[in-house]
Every structure is written in structure tokens, then in C-alpha cells.
Design an enzyme around this catalytic site. Structure first.
Site, PDB file in Angstrom:
ATOM      1  N   ASP A  30     -36.366   7.997   0.862  1.00 14.49           N
ATOM      2  CA  ASP A  30     -35.451   8.927   0.188  1.00 14.49           C
ATOM      3  C   ASP A  30     -35.545  10.334   0.770  1.00 14.49           C
ATOM      4  O   ASP A  30     -36.584  10.734   1.299  1.00 14.49           O
ATOM      5  CB  ASP A  30     -35.790   8.951  -1.313  1.00 14.49           C
ATOM      6  CG  ASP A  30     -34.696   9.607  -2.136  1.00 14.49           C
ATOM      7  OD1 ASP A  30     -33.519   9.588  -1.693  1.00 14.49           O
ATOM      8  OD2 ASP A  30     -35.005  10.134  -3.218  1.00 14.49           O
ATOM      9  N   ASN A  78     -26.146   2.332  -4.637  1.00 11.50           N
ATOM     10  CA  ASN A  78     -25.646   3.258  -3.616  1.00 11.50           C
ATOM     11  C   ASN A  78     -24.164   3.033  -3.274  1.00 11.50           C
ATOM     12  O   ASN A  78     -23.537   3.863  -2.609  1.00 11.50           O
ATOM     13  CB  ASN A  78     -26.492   3.184  -2.338  1.00 11.50           C
ATOM     14  CG  ASN A  78     -27.877   3.802  -2.479  1.00 11.50           C
ATOM     15  OD1 ASN A  78     -28.849   3.356  -1.871  1.00 11.50           O
ATOM     16  ND2 ASN A  78     -27.995   4.852  -3.291  1.00 11.50           N
TER      17      ASN A  78
HETATM   18  C1  IPE Z   1     -33.182   5.003  -3.630  1.00  6.37           C
HETATM   19  O1  IPE Z   1     -32.784   6.307  -3.381  1.00  6.37           O
HETATM   20  C2  IPE Z   1     -32.464   4.051  -2.726  1.00  6.37           C
HETATM   21  C3  IPE Z   1     -32.838   4.109  -1.312  1.00  6.37           C
HETATM   22  C4  IPE Z   1     -33.695   4.912  -0.780  1.00  6.37           C
HETATM   23  C5  IPE Z   1     -32.197   3.139  -0.479  1.00  6.37           C
HETATM   24  P1  IPE Z   1     -31.609   7.009  -4.212  1.00  6.37           P
HETATM   25  O2  IPE Z   1     -31.427   8.349  -3.628  1.00  6.37           O
HETATM   26  O3  IPE Z   1     -30.428   6.119  -4.246  1.00  6.37           O
HETATM   27  O4  IPE Z   1     -32.224   7.077  -5.670  1.00  6.37           O
HETATM   28  P2  IPE Z   1     -31.825   8.009  -6.900  1.00  6.37           P
HETATM   29  O5  IPE Z   1     -30.344   7.960  -7.022  1.00  6.37           O
HETATM   30  O6  IPE Z   1     -32.314   9.385  -6.578  1.00  6.37           O
HETATM   31  O7  IPE Z   1     -32.543   7.435  -8.069  1.00  6.37           O
HETATM   32  C1  IPE Z   2     -32.031   8.118   1.175  1.00  9.62           C
HETATM   33  O1  IPE Z   2     -31.643   9.453   1.258  1.00  9.62           O
HETATM   34  C2  IPE Z   2     -31.068   7.197   1.866  1.00  9.62           C
HETATM   35  C3  IPE Z   2     -30.346   6.306   0.957  1.00  9.62           C
HETATM   36  C4  IPE Z   2     -30.387   6.334  -0.349  1.00  9.62           C
HETATM   37  C5  IPE Z   2     -29.494   5.328   1.568  1.00  9.62           C
HETATM   38  P1  IPE Z   2     -30.586  10.074   0.255  1.00  9.62           P
HETATM   39  O2  IPE Z   2     -29.235   9.916   0.834  1.00  9.62           O
HETATM   40  O3  IPE Z   2     -30.751   9.525  -1.109  1.00  9.62           O
HETATM   41  O4  IPE Z   2     -31.021  11.584   0.324  1.00  9.62           O
HETATM   42  P2  IPE Z   2     -31.135  12.588  -0.903  1.00  9.62           P
HETATM   43  O5  IPE Z   2     -31.979  11.929  -1.947  1.00  9.62           O
HETATM   44  O6  IPE Z   2     -29.751  12.844  -1.376  1.00  9.62           O
HETATM   45  O7  IPE Z   2     -31.776  13.796  -0.316  1.00  9.62           O
HETATM   46 MG    MG Z   3     -31.837  10.065  -2.732  1.00 15.75          MG
END
Ligand code: IPE
Ligand code: IPE
Ligand code: MG
Length: 258
Positions: A30, A78
Site C-alpha cells: 500500500d 479496488n
Molecule cells: C489494500 O490497499 C489493497 C492492496 C494493496 C492491493 P487499499 O489501499 O485498497 O486499502 P484501503 O482502501 O486503504 O483499506
Molecule cells: C496500493 O497503493 C496499490 C493498490 C491498492 C492497488 P494505493 O493506490 O492504495 O496507494 P494509496 O494508499 O492511495 O497511497
Molecule cells: Mg491504499
């Protein structure tokens, strides 16, 4: 004549000695978006940088002798992101496989996919299938790519399968469910790492992580490197896992059963 190399190869980081080592490490990758925003870049640049970070982490965990690595790349939730971002993440997933498959195969990595592939774009489905088939006989390390994975969906699919098999109520046991999850046959994750500073599971391996050790770091995923892997494993080695029992240092047992 002594030939001195013009440029010294970067010295590999010495492997720290660990008192205990996880067999299965699971990572919630993340923080790609925030990494990019902090640099005045678009979120897609963050996802690109995030994809670059994966290879060195697999390599380092392999050097540590970790047997299974599960990477959370795209959750069932997602899909709710803007369409362009979803497409970008899924495209990068396919590109990651394209670019790294030869090397991973050479290093004896077996790739597997966790999650429902049917909703993924056709190209990605084919790449995943090809990678899984090509590396099926490898046994040095298993890398699970969780793409369109959700922990609850995993449990629902397992229960559905039990029903379809006509398993009676008495046959619905923890083992029976375990054997029908996407991770069937694998050890449960010993260490669950989440980068990006949030302290939640976000529907990752909810059943399988009942007794995992959690490790949260404020590093954004694109900054998570070999040194960060070492730090996480050192912390893991310091933990005392009890699984509901009392500390077993010099434990005598209650005596009654044994
Ligand atoms: C979790 O991260 C999913 C992945 C890293 C693939 P998210 O960014 O989707 O999680 P939330 O929305 O902060 O809980
Ligand atoms: C993790 O990074 C990647 C996925 C969830 C696919 P994010 O896209 O959630 O990045 P933040 O949490 O918005 O910084
Ligand atoms: Mg995230």
C-alpha cells in the site's frame, strides 16, 4: 598482472542472522498513490514505481529462505476506483509478469494466482495462466499474486464448493474450509506486512491470518527495499508466538494429558 575492475559491483547486503524465520510472508503493498502525490506526480506514476519495487523484495525474501510470498496487488474492492486507475494497475500487473517471468523462472520461483481471474481483462488472464503453467514445476519459492482477491470472497467460494460437493454439516470443519481456500496446501502466513502507514487488513487473507504476526511500516510501497525486508524479518524474529497457549519457555505442561 592484477586486473582491477573499473567499477566495483554493488556489494550485496549482508544477510542478518535470524533466530526465527517466517515460512510464509504476505504483503499488502500500500501507499503507491501517496508516494506519487508527495512528489507532485500522478497516482499512475506511483503504481509504476510500486511495480518496480516488487522484484528486489522477492529476491531478498528468497535469500532469506522464505518459502511462500503472497503479494496483494488488487483487491475485490479496488474495482471501485476510477476506471483509468483500475486499468493502469491491471496493465502494470501484466507487464510485471511479462518483464520478470524469465528471471523468476530461472530462479526457481513458482507463480500462482489468488483470486477470481474471470473478471480480469483477457490479456491479463492469459498472462497469469501462462506464468502459472510455465513455472508449475518450480520448487524454490512460491509467489502468490493476489489479483482480484478478497478474503471474504475466498471464504464464500470455499463454502460454496463444500455445498456443491454435498458435504454434510458435520463435514464442515476448519480443515475442510482450509482445503478449499485459494491458499490450500500452503502454510498459513507467519508474517503479514503492510506498507503505507495504515493499520488494517482491508479484506486480505482474513481467514488465513488469524495467527499471523502483523508488521506495519510507514514506508510507502515504492520505498520498500531489501533493507526494509531485513528490518521486518528482524522484528518477526523478536516476536513470541503463543497461539493461545502460555509461554513455552521451559514449559512442563500440565502433566495430565502427557
Ligand atoms: C489494500 O490497499 C489493497 C492492496 C494493496 C492491493 P487499499 O489501499 O485498497 O486499502 P484501503 O482502501 O486503504 O483499506
Ligand atoms: C496500493 O497503493 C496499490 C493498490 C491498492 C492497488 P494505493 O493506490 O492504495 O496507494 P494509496 O494508499 O492511495 O497511497
Ligand atoms: Mg491504499
Amino acid at each position: 598482472v592484477v586486473v582491477t575492475p573499473q567499477t566495483a559491483a554493488p556489494s550485496p547486503r549482508a544477510l542478518p542472522a535470524l533466530a526465527a524465520r517466517p515460512r510464509h510472508v504476505a504483503i499488502i503493498m500500500d501507499g503507491n498513490g501517496r508516494w506519487a502525490e508527495a512528489r507532485g506526480l500522478g497516482r499512475s506514476e506511483g503504481h509504476r514505481a510500486g511495480a518496480e519495487a516488487i522484484g528486489p523484495v522477492i529476491e531478498r525474501l528468497g535469500e532469506h529462505g522464505v518459502e511462500v510470498l503472497t503479494l496483494f496487488g488488487f483487491s475485490t474492492e479496488n474495482w471501485c476506483r476510477p476506471r483509468a486507475e483500475v486499468q493502469m494497475i491491471l496493465r502494470l500487473g501484466g507487464e510485471f509478469i511479462d518483464r520478470h517471468l524469465d528471471e523468476l523462472h530461472r530462479r526457481g520461483v513458482r507463480l500462482r494466482h489468488l483470486g477470481d481471474p474471470t473478471r480480469l481483462p483477457g490479456v491479463l488472464q492469459r498472462r497469469v495462466r501462462h506464468a502459472v503453467e510455465r513455472t508449475a514445476a518450480n520448487d524454490r519459492m512460491i509467489v502468490n499474486l493476489a489479483f482480484n482477491y478478497g478474503g471474504r470472497a475466498d471464504i464464500v467460494a470455499a463454502v460454496r464448493q463444500l455445498v456443491q460437493e454435498g458435504v454434510p454439516a458435520a463435514g464442515i470443519t476448519e480443515d475442510a474450509i482450509n482445503e478449499r481456500l485459494a491458499t490450500a496446501g500452503l502454510p498459513e502466513p507467519d508474517l503479514l506486512i503492510r506498507t503505507g502507514g495504515e493499520r488494517r487488513v482491508s479484506n486480505f487473507l482474513v481467514w488465513q491470518s488469524s495467527y499471523s504476526e502483523y508488521y506495519f511500516t510507514d514506508l510507502q510501497w515504492p520505498d520498500f527495499d531489501a533493507a526494509a525486508v531485513d528490518a521486518a524479518l528482524l522484528e518477526y524474529a523478536r516476536r513470541r508466538r503463543r497461539f493461545g497457549r502460555v509461554a513455552d519457555d521451559g514449559a512442563e505442561g500440565l502433566g495430565a494429558e502427557d
